[in-house]
Design an enzyme around this catalytic site. Structure first.
Site, short mmCIF file in Angstrom:
data_model
loop_
_atom_site.label_atom_id
_atom_site.label_comp_id
_atom_site.label_asym_id
_atom_site.label_seq_id
_atom_site.Cartn_x
_atom_site.Cartn_y
_atom_site.Cartn_z
N LYS A 110 3.94 12.03 -0.50
CA LYS A 110 3.13 12.87 -1.40
C LYS A 110 3.95 13.90 -2.16
O LYS A 110 5.06 14.27 -1.76
CB LYS A 110 1.97 13.50 -0.61
CG LYS A 110 0.89 12.44 -0.31
CD LYS A 110 -0.35 12.97 0.33
CE LYS A 110 -1.35 11.81 0.52
NZ LYS A 110 -2.50 12.19 1.35
N ARG A 157 -0.76 8.33 8.80
CA ARG A 157 -1.00 7.26 7.82
C ARG A 157 0.23 7.18 6.92
O ARG A 157 0.50 8.12 6.17
CB ARG A 157 -2.26 7.63 7.02
CG ARG A 157 -2.67 6.61 5.97
CD ARG A 157 -3.89 7.10 5.19
NE ARG A 157 -4.30 6.13 4.20
CZ ARG A 157 -3.75 6.04 2.99
NH1 ARG A 157 -2.80 6.86 2.62
NH2 ARG A 157 -4.17 5.11 2.15
#
Ligand code: HH2
Length: 254
Positions: free
Chosen positions: A196, A238
């Protein structure tokens, strides 16, 4: 949890696994590398992503869920009731719900559910997100919805602070710094930091580079945050890069 995005536009791997055969092969590879659950998604949730309709999302995910559910656990990453239902019928046993709205379906179908915190939608969520106390607000939202879902009969409820979903980089770092507050709720915590943007800013700064590093160059940041989270009791991470994460987790655990 290994990420399997069957989309043309996901922020780091869009277009890589659009053909069902490619997605199924990648899912098997992630499992061989140590993924316990494969998270199949047919709609990007990155900031500014274009929504897709039910039929498009179903056509992307169903053949892949069906094939991969034959040899292990599969979760469906969706916010659409019709997609959640069809994926569970095809063998998914976990609904990964970034909208935190699908708990009545999880209760009805008797499957596990991830409640993720977000503010707004992909179109609006990064428009100057504001909190008085991001950790407390995310925590109380998640506890309230998780308790409601558990009372309604959802057999297993996971909570996720939703890194990058209506949060500034500082909000993301605060949530990670205080991840123990979520673990202390007693609900199992799942966390998604993989590749991210907030990682890119730190990696670029420490590198002295002018531009933030691209998503595929954020592995070290993904590993550092996943390891930090696991060391603080997070039950599931995740991730896109399963083997490096499993190796890092093994070393940290040892
Ligand atoms: N992040 C993304 C998607 N789904 N689900 C949970 N529970 N937690 C997350 O942090 C999370 C999630 C976004 O990442 P990705 O799937 O890699 O990208 P895209 O949404 O562009 O497909």
């Amino acid at each position: 949890m290994g990420i399997l995005n069957i989309t043309p536009d996901s922020f780091s791997d869009g277009g890589s696994f659009l053909a069902p055969e490619a997605a199924i092969a990648h899912g098997r590879q992630l499992r061989a590398e140590g993924a316990h659950v494969l998270d199949v998604g047919g709609e990007s949730t990155r900031p500014g992503a274009v929504p897709v309709d039910d039929a498009t999302e179903l056509a992307r995910v169903l053949p892949v869920v069906e094939a991969l559910a034959l040899d292990g656990p599969v979760s469906i990453d969706t916010t659409k009731p019709a997609v959640a239902r069809a994926a569970v019928a095809a063998g998914a046993t976990l609904i990964n719900d970034v909208s935190a709205t699908l708990w009545p379906i999880a209760a009805e179908l008797g499957v596990a559910w991830v409640a993720m915190h977000r503010v707004g939608t992909p179109a609006t969520m990064q428009d100057a997100p504001r909190y008085d106390d991001v950790v407390a607000e995310v925590r109380s939202f998640l506890v309230e919805i998780a308790e409601r879902a558990a009372a309604a009969g959802v057999p297993q409820v996971w909570i996720d602070p939703g890194i990058g979903f209506g949060k500034t980089f500082d909000h993301n770092w605060s949530l990670l710094r205080h991840i123990d507050d979520l673990v202390a709720t007693g609900f199992p915590v799942v966390l998604g930091t993989s590749r991210k943007a907030f990682l890119g800013s730190v990696l670029a700064t420490s590198d002295g580079a002018a531009d933030p590093v691209p998503p595929t160059d954020r592995l070290e940041g993904s590993l550092a945050t996943a390891t930090w989270a696991m060391a603080h009791g997070v039950a599931m991470v995740r991730v896109h890069d399963v083997l490096p994460t499993v190796q890092a987790a093994r070393v940290a655990a040892a």
